[in-house]
Write a protein that holds these residues in place. Structure first.
Motif, PDB file in Angstrom:
ATOM      1  N   PHE A 136       0.812  -1.219   0.000  1.00 59.03           N
ATOM      2  CA  PHE A 136       0.000   0.000   0.000  1.00 59.03           C
ATOM      3  C   PHE A 136       0.850   1.275   0.000  1.00 59.03           C
TER       4      PHE A 136
ATOM      5  N   HIS B 249      -1.772  -6.526  -3.518  1.00 59.66           N
ATOM      6  CA  HIS B 249      -2.328  -6.489  -2.164  1.00 59.66           C
ATOM      7  C   HIS B 249      -3.097  -7.751  -1.785  1.00 59.66           C
ATOM      8  N   THR B 250      -3.399  -8.607  -2.758  1.00 62.69           N
ATOM      9  CA  THR B 250      -4.118  -9.838  -2.403  1.00 62.69           C
ATOM     10  C   THR B 250      -3.181 -11.021  -2.148  1.00 62.69           C
TER      11      THR B 250
ATOM     12  N   LYS C  46     -13.422  -0.241  -6.958  1.00 59.83           N
ATOM     13  CA  LYS C  46     -12.120   0.339  -7.288  1.00 59.83           C
ATOM     14  C   LYS C  46     -11.335   0.685  -6.028  1.00 59.83           C
TER      15      LYS C  46
ATOM     16  N   GLU D 176      -8.378 -12.037  -6.779  1.00 57.78           N
ATOM     17  CA  GLU D 176      -8.079 -10.870  -7.610  1.00 57.78           C
ATOM     18  C   GLU D 176      -9.324 -10.520  -8.405  1.00 57.78           C
TER      19      GLU D 176
ATOM     20  N   GLN E 115     -11.734  -3.984  -1.329  1.00 54.81           N
ATOM     21  CA  GLN E 115     -11.306  -5.288  -1.850  1.00 54.81           C
ATOM     22  C   GLN E 115     -10.585  -6.083  -0.766  1.00 54.81           C
TER      23      GLN E 115
ATOM     24  N   LYS F 172      -9.304  -0.181  -2.994  1.00 61.22           N
ATOM     25  CA  LYS F 172      -8.486  -1.331  -2.600  1.00 61.22           C
ATOM     26  C   LYS F 172      -8.745  -1.767  -1.162  1.00 61.22           C
TER      27      LYS F 172
END
Length: 302
Positions: free
Chosen positions: A53, A182-183, A256, A228, A261, A258
């Motif tokens: 991040f 990030h996943t 959108k 993802e 998500q 993050k």
């Protein structure tokens, strides 16, 4: 309350926790260039998320790497993430940096005392020894907020969709969890929850690397989880894997943002093993019952 019930309670308490969560003030871009995040287990996932991040301005390291090569952290500020504050590798590594800061729930812990400063985690857990959920989410958000502005959506649909997707997922003999950016750290976290709750044979890998490596060890009946948002690359991967008879689960929360998500995949990582444990009529977490393994682990960790 048994340990599976406690784990479930902590998961559902995360929604209330998020309403009260107050992010840290982000470090400047100049400061971030001299910052490292370090941790072990779930806390290493939080450290890795800080790196991603920050757009890779900060670095994440295993504390043993810092101990083996002390020049890495010598002139840096290092944030050591540890819920218990008792992981010995963190405590030893905290003596190396120019400045060390603990992120922990225990202000009187050995790590907090070994560091120059600390950030205290305040989330309330069930107070039962169980797999980490709410404490992980808090540590992850603290780490992320130190490197980027964090805006948490009040959209309850994130949790509801994760709940729905987890309930309808059918898992195979072995599980491969894939992610990127990030996943990918969350794929690691997901695998950890399957280890802790069920002792399952679960692997985590980056989406690209999977096609080069683990794919050649896979067997019919195995499950591939892809963390993802849908794109042309992973759609082709899903098609290829289904064509060779694999069970592929490609859940996604369309956003959108993050952080939204991230929340979705964290919830999913927690709920998938929870529902699998319930299906198997488990009352206690695998790692709690596995006393010999836990003793071996504790001897290394503490």
């Amino acid at each position: 309350m048994n340990t599976i019930e406690a784990y479930e309670k902590d998961i559902f308490n995360q929604l209330e926790f998020l309403d009260a969560f107050y992010p840290q003030k982000p470090l400047s871009k100049i400061q971030q260039k001299n910052v490292i995040f370090s941790g072990t287990g779930d806390s290493f996932v939080s450290a890795m998320l800080a790196e991603v991040f920050s757009n890779y301005q900060v670095q994440s390291f295993d504390p043993l790497d810092l101990l083996k090569n002390k020049t890495i952290a010598k002139n840096k500020t290092v944030y050591f993430v540890s819920v218990s504050g008792n992981t010995i590798s963190n405590i030893n590594a905290a003596k190396i940096p120019k400045k060390s800061i603990a992120i922990t729930s225990k202000p009187q812990s050995r790590l907090a005392k070994a560091c120059d400063d600390f950030i205290i985690m305040s989330s309330r857990t069930s107070d039962v020894f169980t797999a980490g959920s709410i404490s992980f989410l808090e540590s992850a958000l603290i780490c992320i907020s130190l490197v980027a502005p964090v805006s948490i959506s009040k959209n309850s649909q994130i949790f509801k969709k994760a709940l729905s997707d987890a309930k309808k997922s059918q898992l195979g003999k072995r599980i491969f969890v894939l992610g990127s950016m990030h996943t990918y750290p969350i794929a690691m976290y997901c695998a950890a929850k399957f280890y802790e709750l069920l002792g399952y044979d679960v692997h985590f890998q980056r989406i690209e690397q999977f096609s080069h490596m683990e794919l050649f060890s896979i067997k019919k009946g195995d499950t591939v989880l892809i963390f993802e948002e849908k794109n042309s690359h992973n759609k082709q991967l899903v098609k290829n894997l289904k064509n060779i008879g694999l069970n592929v689960i490609h859940p996604a929360f369309e956003s959108k943002n993050k952080i939204s998500q991230l929340l979705y995949y964290v919830y999913l990582s927690q709920l998938l093993p929870l529902f699998e444990a319930k299906k198997r009529r488990k009352k206690e977490c695998h790692f709690v019952l596995s006393k010999k393994f836990r003793n071996a682990s504790n001897q290394m960790i503490y």
